[in-house]
Design an enzyme around this catalytic site. Structure first.
Site, PDB file in Angstrom:
ATOM      1  N   TRP A   1     104.365  21.843  16.035  1.00 11.58           N
ATOM      2  CA  TRP A   1     103.892  20.753  16.896  1.00 11.58           C
ATOM      3  C   TRP A   1     104.870  20.720  18.056  1.00 11.58           C
ATOM      4  CZ3 TRP A   1     105.727  15.880  18.558  1.00 11.58           C
ATOM      5  CH2 TRP A   1     104.758  15.065  19.147  1.00 11.58           C
TER       6      TRP A   1
ATOM      7  N   LYS B   1      99.853  15.167  11.539  1.00  9.26           N
ATOM      8  CA  LYS B   1      99.696  14.169  10.487  1.00  9.26           C
ATOM      9  C   LYS B   1     101.002  13.440  10.210  1.00  9.26           C
ATOM     10  CE  LYS B   1      97.402  12.231   7.081  1.00  9.26           C
ATOM     11  NZ  LYS B   1      96.527  11.131   7.524  1.00  9.26           N
TER      12      LYS B   1
ATOM     13  N   GLY C   1     112.109  19.505  13.933  1.00 12.77           N
ATOM     14  CA  GLY C   1     112.990  18.451  14.432  1.00 12.77           C
ATOM     15  C   GLY C   1     113.287  18.650  15.897  1.00 12.77           C
TER      16      GLY C   1
HETATM   17  O1  M6R Z   1     102.824   8.813   7.640  1.00  9.92           O
HETATM   18  P1  M6R Z   1     102.826   7.509   8.360  1.00  9.92           P
HETATM   19  O2  M6R Z   1     101.912   6.503   7.732  1.00  9.92           O
HETATM   20  O3  M6R Z   1     104.224   6.932   8.521  1.00  9.92           O
HETATM   21  O4  M6R Z   1     102.284   7.812   9.810  1.00  9.92           O
HETATM   22  C1  M6R Z   1     102.267   6.823  10.790  1.00  9.92           C
HETATM   23  C2  M6R Z   1     101.394   7.214  11.971  1.00  9.92           C
HETATM   24  O5  M6R Z   1     101.872   8.397  12.558  1.00  9.92           O
HETATM   25  C3  M6R Z   1      99.935   7.411  11.559  1.00  9.92           C
HETATM   26  O6  M6R Z   1      99.413   6.278  10.942  1.00  9.92           O
HETATM   27  C4  M6R Z   1      99.064   7.764  12.778  1.00  9.92           C
HETATM   28  O7  M6R Z   1      98.991   6.669  13.631  1.00  9.92           O
HETATM   29  C5  M6R Z   1      97.663   8.213  12.320  1.00  9.92           C
HETATM   30  N1  M6R Z   1      97.309   9.454  12.952  1.00  9.92           N
HETATM   31  C6  M6R Z   1      96.593   7.243  12.649  1.00  9.92           C
HETATM   32  O8  M6R Z   1      95.333   7.677  12.246  1.00  9.92           O
END
Ligand code: M6R
Length: 612
Positions: free
Chosen positions: A74, A607, A99
């Site tokens: 990414w 993700k 990172g």
């Molecule tokens: O793994 P996490 O729940 O900490 O991730 C947080 C956000 O990156 C995540 O919810 C992001 O906003 C999603 N792509 C929303 O659909």
């Protein structure tokens, strides 16, 4: 936030590495690469875009070798082009990295002055050159890797290979996670245990600052001060995970349809259905449970969709438990230097349990002496392991980048926690607890009913596809849900969408409304429904095209029983944000499908966001 894999193997490893990278593609999919040790030297194949491109490259030009490292990227530093794809090489050294190396500019200048030339725009390449410099200066592989790592500032999980030593990979972690897998005749490294699940379930998680010398039959681990340390081997449950779309077109579609079941599983972990009571199952440190009764304040920190789940729960904790709640997005909270009340609870919500900003917020609160609790979907995650109290969501693996079932399971846990908190603080009596738990227990059934509206929503989504802007409105718990709807639409369809508290519209955003502007209103018939009706009239008077998500009574009172009204079953107020999530997700999903975007892996996203 990239995915990294390493194998010191006893067979040809490139196909195994690609297989493991597929399980890490949720971390990024801008480019991918693999390097192995072949005929006494390092060789690599890299490709721009998703892993299928790397697979095709390897099919045309196979890469033998029994020791190898791989990466799915990414992009942070440098465009997502092949020259910036990992592994990065220097003289006899290959590196993959997840990172950000914050001091890469000064290191790059220093290395360039020392005669190293750079082939990429990445921060990672400095690591390869630093290690090569150590080798050039006469250090052995271990010494060169240790010296290089000691120069790095920022966040990294690294796997390093050496042209002069087949059968050796050095791993290091500072921030992002790194797991070591123990096989019979092979050793593995990976960003998570799921990546290594096809090979082993015997996993050692490196602690922050650790680095490791991994050979075919051994691993030596050192802490940040280079002292040898023992880290335990856990048995991972990742091996049981099957990553499969079933007969659904997208993972996201499958995951939306799994919601009744996983909400039910999650609920079963927190309520006693017979007694209609909440039973808090904290799978953290049993000797240090949360004292909800004595809490002065709750501070919630999370990112993205998880933040919005926390935002919904602010209404629940304050209403049902009279507990004041502060909520922040983690990227702001981590630097805000917020004063925290003694004896307070800091709650972190995360699907992955690896989000860098949320982890930084957690560290801040832990340093401030707060009790740390987390709601996580990945039980072996860094966040879970750093928390005193852990309240898992039982959503199962979520593969679609857009969070769906993790969100509704987070809401389910939060509703349970809010009820339990209300009971412990004396604001919910036994009869009310039984009523609220009874209402919550119906959420899976209502979610099943909501899924039946897919055809109607698919038709409605036609109207949104191709629009430039969409507004979302809601009040109370449906305000954060409106924000979640706007987030879903943005990330899936790339249509610009914003959410407002319905009552806030008149304070400025109403200037945007004209007959081109779709306005999605999430408004079950509740105590404040009439107020939202007034706001809808303000929109309608300016030609805005309202899509109303409500119930029968709401549709009648709004006077809008048209094809643009999604009529949900009647349900108790407590469960509306959980159940109304389903049409909100579906609207974004079908708009994206109409527009032909990549639903499971939208552009520019990943993700798990393990960088700042
Ligand atoms: O793994 P996490 O729940 O900490 O991730 C947080 C956000 O990156 C995540 O919810 C992001 O906003 C999603 N792509 C929303 O659909």
């Amino acid at each position: 936030m990239c995915g990294i894999v390493g194998i010191v193997g006893s067979r040809s490893v490139a196909p195994l590495i690609v297989d493991a990278l597929k399980r890490l593609e949720y971390r990024g999919y801008d480019s991918a690469g693999v390097a192995t040790f072949v005929d006494g030297k390092l060789d690599r194949r890299r490709a721009e875009g998703k892993l299928v491109n790397l697979e095709a490259r390897l099919a045309d030009d196979p890469l033998p070798g029994k020791t190898g490292i791989g990466h799915t990227r990414w992009a942070t530093h440098g465009a997502p082009v092949e020259v910036n794809a990992h592994p990065h090489f220097s003289d006899g050294v290959a590196v993959v990295h997840n990172g950000i190396i914050e001091n890469f500019r000064e290191l790059r200048e220093e290395l360039e002055a020392d005669g190293f030339s750079f082939a990429s725009q990445t921060d990672t390449e400095v690591v390869a050159h630093l290690v090569a410099k150590g080798l050039r200066d006469g250090l052995d592989a271990k010494g060169a890797a240790g010296a290089a790592v000691s120069r790095l500032r920022g966040a990294y999980a690294l796997a390093i290979m050496f042209g002069g030593d087949d059968g050796l990979i050095v791993g290091a972690r500072h921030g992002p996670p790194l797991a070591i897998g123990h096989g019979g005749d092979e050793m593995y490294l990976g960003s998570d245990a799921v990546a290594l699940a096809p090979f082993t379930n015997q996993i050692t998680y490196l602690e922050d600052g650790d680095w490791a010398i991994v050979r075919r039959h051994s691993v030596e681990i050192f802490d940040a001060d280079a002292n040898p340390v023992e880290r335990k081997i856990d048995v991972s449950t990742g091996a049981a995970i099957v990553v499969d779309k079933g007969n659904h077109r997208h993972f996201m579609h499958k995951e939306m349809y799994e919601q009744p079941e996983v909400i039910g599983h999650t609920l079963a972990n927190y309520v006693d259905f017979n007694e209609q009571a909440v039973v808090l199952r904290d799978s953290g440190d049993a000797s240090n449970p949360v004292d909800f009764a004595g809490l002065p304040r709750l501070n919630i920190t999370a990112c993205g969709t998880a933040y919005l789940a926390g935002f919904v729960s602010k209404y629940w904790f304050e209403r049902h438990a009279r507990l004041p709640v502060d909520i922040d997005v983690a990227s702001e909270f981590r630097y805000r230097e917020a004063p925290l009340q003694d004896g307070g609870l800091s709650l972190f919500i995360s699907q992955s349990g690896e989000t860098a900003d949320t982890l930084a917020g957690l560290k801040y609160c832990a340093d401030e002496g707060q009790h740390i609790a987390s709601i996580v979907n990945v039980r072996e995650s860094t966040m879970a392991r750093a928390s005193h109290s852990v309240f898992p969501t039982l959503a199962g693996p979520e593969i679609g980048v857009a969070s769906t079932k993790a969100f509704t399971c987070q809401l389910t846990v939060l509703a349970s926690l809010a009820i339990a908190t209300g009971v412990q603080r004396g604001h919910i009596d036994r009869a009310t607890e039984a009523r609220l738990v009874g209402e919550l227990s119906e959420a899976p059934r209502y979610a099943t009913d909501a899924l039946k509206m897919e055809e109607q929503i698919r038709t409605l989504a036609h109207d949104l596809a191709g629009k430039k802007h969409v507004l979302y409105l809601g009040r109370d718990t449906n305000y954060p849900l409106a924000m979640e709807g706007a987030l879903k639409l943005k990330e899936l369809s790339y249509i610009h969408a914003e959410a407002y508290a319905a009552g806030e519209l008149k304070h400025g955003p109403i200037a945007l409304v004209d007959d081109e502007m779709p306005v999605v209103v999430i408004a079950p018939h509740d105590r404040i429904f009439e107020k939202t009706v007034s706001n809808m009239q303000e929109v309608a008077a300016r030609g805005g095209q309202i899509i109303l998500i409500t119930d029968q009574r709401g549709a009648e009172e709004a006077g809008m029983e048209t094809s643009r009204t999604i009529i949900m079953p009647d349900m108790p107020e407590l469960v509306t944000p959980i159940v109304y999530s389903v049409p909100v997700q579906m609207l974004a999903y079908h708009t994206a499908v109409h527009m032909g975007t990549d639903v499971d892996q939208p552009r520019n996203l990943a993700k798990s966001v393990t960088v700042e």
